[in-house]
Write a protein that holds these residues in place. Sequence first.
Motif, PDB file in Angstrom:
ATOM      1  N   ALA A  51      26.071  68.232 -45.453  1.00 58.17           N
ATOM      2  CA  ALA A  51      24.638  67.982 -45.278  1.00 58.17           C
ATOM      3  C   ALA A  51      24.319  67.771 -43.806  1.00 58.17           C
ATOM      4  O   ALA A  51      25.155  67.274 -43.050  1.00 58.17           O
ATOM      5  CB  ALA A  51      24.213  66.756 -46.088  1.00 58.17           C
ATOM      6  N   PHE A  52      23.097  68.163 -43.436  1.00 57.56           N
ATOM      7  CA  PHE A  52      22.568  67.854 -42.106  1.00 57.56           C
ATOM      8  C   PHE A  52      21.580  66.708 -42.227  1.00 57.56           C
ATOM      9  O   PHE A  52      20.753  66.696 -43.145  1.00 57.56           O
ATOM     10  CB  PHE A  52      21.763  69.035 -41.539  1.00 57.56           C
ATOM     11  CG  PHE A  52      22.582  70.206 -41.111  1.00 57.56           C
ATOM     12  CD1 PHE A  52      23.685  70.036 -40.287  1.00 57.56           C
ATOM     13  CD2 PHE A  52      22.219  71.480 -41.502  1.00 57.56           C
ATOM     14  CE1 PHE A  52      24.422  71.127 -39.870  1.00 57.56           C
ATOM     15  CE2 PHE A  52      22.958  72.577 -41.091  1.00 57.56           C
ATOM     16  CZ  PHE A  52      24.059  72.402 -40.272  1.00 57.56           C
ATOM     17  N   LEU A  53      21.629  65.808 -41.272  1.00 58.51           N
ATOM     18  CA  LEU A  53      20.621  64.758 -41.185  1.00 58.51           C
ATOM     19  C   LEU A  53      19.977  64.876 -39.809  1.00 58.51           C
ATOM     20  O   LEU A  53      20.681  64.837 -38.796  1.00 58.51           O
ATOM     21  CB  LEU A  53      21.268  63.381 -41.337  1.00 58.51           C
ATOM     22  CG  LEU A  53      22.141  63.169 -42.575  1.00 58.51           C
ATOM     23  CD1 LEU A  53      22.739  61.764 -42.573  1.00 58.51           C
ATOM     24  CD2 LEU A  53      21.331  63.381 -43.856  1.00 58.51           C
ATOM     25  N   MET A  54      18.687  65.036 -39.779  1.00 61.00           N
ATOM     26  CA  MET A  54      18.006  65.223 -38.490  1.00 61.00           C
ATOM     27  C   MET A  54      16.896  64.210 -38.327  1.00 61.00           C
ATOM     28  O   MET A  54      16.006  64.104 -39.164  1.00 61.00           O
ATOM     29  CB  MET A  54      17.405  66.627 -38.407  1.00 61.00           C
ATOM     30  CG  MET A  54      18.425  67.717 -38.684  1.00 61.00           C
ATOM     31  SD  MET A  54      17.783  69.325 -38.250  1.00 61.00           S
ATOM     32  CE  MET A  54      19.035  70.342 -39.038  1.00 61.00           C
ATOM     33  N   ASP A  55      16.967  63.456 -37.225  1.00 57.99           N
ATOM     34  CA  ASP A  55      15.964  62.425 -36.966  1.00 57.99           C
ATOM     35  C   ASP A  55      15.096  62.831 -35.786  1.00 57.99           C
ATOM     36  O   ASP A  55      15.511  62.716 -34.643  1.00 57.99           O
ATOM     37  CB  ASP A  55      16.644  61.080 -36.683  1.00 57.99           C
ATOM     38  CG  ASP A  55      15.647  59.920 -36.751  1.00 57.99           C
ATOM     39  OD1 ASP A  55      14.431  60.177 -36.887  1.00 57.99           O
ATOM     40  OD2 ASP A  55      16.100  58.764 -36.665  1.00 57.99           O
ATOM     41  N   GLU A  56      13.908  63.309 -36.071  1.00 54.03           N
ATOM     42  CA  GLU A  56      12.952  63.738 -35.049  1.00 54.03           C
ATOM     43  C   GLU A  56      13.631  64.550 -33.950  1.00 54.03           C
ATOM     44  O   GLU A  56      13.487  64.236 -32.766  1.00 54.03           O
ATOM     45  CB  GLU A  56      12.248  62.511 -34.433  1.00 54.03           C
ATOM     46  CG  GLU A  56      11.791  61.520 -35.495  1.00 54.03           C
ATOM     47  CD  GLU A  56      10.347  61.072 -35.334  1.00 54.03           C
ATOM     48  OE1 GLU A  56       9.649  61.614 -34.462  1.00 54.03           O
ATOM     49  OE2 GLU A  56       9.921  60.216 -36.119  1.00 54.03           O
ATOM     50  N   PRO A  57      14.351  65.600 -34.308  1.00 58.15           N
ATOM     51  CA  PRO A  57      15.139  66.303 -33.295  1.00 58.15           C
ATOM     52  C   PRO A  57      14.285  67.019 -32.260  1.00 58.15           C
ATOM     53  O   PRO A  57      14.786  67.357 -31.201  1.00 58.15           O
ATOM     54  CB  PRO A  57      15.948  67.321 -34.111  1.00 58.15           C
ATOM     55  CG  PRO A  57      15.144  67.552 -35.333  1.00 58.15           C
ATOM     56  CD  PRO A  57      14.470  66.239 -35.633  1.00 58.15           C
ATOM     57  N   LEU A  58      13.014  67.205 -32.541  1.00 56.67           N
ATOM     58  CA  LEU A  58      12.189  67.998 -31.623  1.00 56.67           C
ATOM     59  C   LEU A  58      11.222  67.162 -30.795  1.00 56.67           C
ATOM     60  O   LEU A  58      10.431  67.697 -30.029  1.00 56.67           O
ATOM     61  CB  LEU A  58      11.390  69.042 -32.422  1.00 56.67           C
ATOM     62  CG  LEU A  58      12.227  69.942 -33.329  1.00 56.67           C
ATOM     63  CD1 LEU A  58      11.338  70.972 -34.011  1.00 56.67           C
ATOM     64  CD2 LEU A  58      13.324  70.642 -32.531  1.00 56.67           C
ATOM     65  N   SER A  59      11.277  65.851 -30.952  1.00 54.46           N
ATOM     66  CA  SER A  59      10.192  65.059 -30.352  1.00 54.46           C
ATOM     67  C   SER A  59      10.254  64.994 -28.829  1.00 54.46           C
ATOM     68  O   SER A  59       9.282  64.605 -28.205  1.00 54.46           O
ATOM     69  CB  SER A  59      10.144  63.661 -30.960  1.00 54.46           C
ATOM     70  OG  SER A  59      11.400  63.072 -30.868  1.00 54.46           O
TER      71      SER A  59
END
Length: 388
Positions: free
Chosen positions: A155-163
């Motif tokens: 699984a991937f977990l992404m936390d606001e990767p583009l902010s």
Amino acid sequence: MAEIGLEQLTKIYADGTEAVSALDLEIADGELVVFVGPSGCGKTSVLRMVAGLEEISGGTVQIGGRIVNDLLPKDRDIAMVFQNYALYPHMTVHDNMAFGLRQQRVPKVEIERRVTEAGLKLGLVDAMRKKPRTLSGGQRQRVAMGRAIVREPQAFLMDEPLSNLDAKLRVEMRAEISRLQRDLAVTTIYVTHDQTEAMTMGDRVAVMRKGLLQQVAAPQTLYERPANLFVAEFIGSPAMNLVEADLVRDDGRLTARFGDVVLHVPEGHVETDKTRVVLGFRPEDLEDGAIRPAQPGAALQVMVDIREDMGAEVYVHFTLAVPPVRRHDVQEASERSAGDVPGARAAMFVARVGRETGAREGEPLALSLDTSRLYFFDVDSGDALARS
Ligand SMILES: Nc1ncnc2c1ncn2[C@@H]1O[C@H](COP(=O)(O)OP(=O)(O)O)[C@@H](O)[C@H]1O
Ligand SMILES: [Mg+2]
């Protein structure tokens, strides 16, 4: 490949802050679920508990059918992409991607295969020998993605990767992440406070408020059938117009009334014996009456406050002599949008009308409303009222 199951997941920090309350959610294998909500609603806490970076106060996290509550992050077979993706500045792109695999003692041939494949998928082939400082923001973001991909996690977990990216690049990268995620079909939890990002990227979107899951549904369902006022106001831009209205039966016909406005409510649209409701209508469901003449019981006569030419369309802001809807749920949801101005005595509304409109600031305008798209909410609970 794995499904993720959250059951009664709860986070209470040492200082007593309840950041996540009894969250239940099943995420299917290969699905991309976006958690969205205002700052502080508990998104990062959820992600960190799934990742194993934060102790779980209650409930369980399952990945691929096994409870992982007591597993260390490295044993959960997931990869995280953060907002502040720190690349190693002294290493090439290639080595940045290979680093984690070398740590795990993956055989060299296998490392090369994975890094080469990721480089191809991410369009980084020509950048492999470069150092991060010579890359653009978008390329750096891709390297960060690459580091996650090469691990071939469950699984991937992404936390606001583009902010940290500028607006244009953000739009590009969100399309790219969506495409990659579909290609790889890896179960993904993506966290953002940006409702547009949530709507465009999520197979399903989970809307949170103060640690509580409000609704989880496909983007279009959230838009068409928000469960409550918080979701209604949070999803859509500009935000849904809201006003308190009386529901009155008149000659067998149901009408909604506020100020001087009387709207005909189409049959079967709302099933309630309430006589006072919060009525919602989206800016895009209003049109200049000169462009689309109003049906009977679907007209609003307004004074134009502000006209904003957006190119493809025009935003017409207007006020009506009715009190603004002041509620915590609405205020929390609209902190990001041009909702109501604190202290304003009149309610403010927006219409998105055709660019051929003749609307002029300070002049009256006849608007027509698509009354088949009215929304109705309980004044007390804020919950959407049932349709019949
Ligand atoms: N380590 C911590 N100790 C105490 N409270 C925390 C801690 N981390 C986060 N919080 C609080 O928990 C709530 C949820 O935070 P967070 O999960 O970071 O929300 P989001 O990612 O949606 O902005 C907030 O009220 C925040 O202040
Ligand atoms: Mg956060």
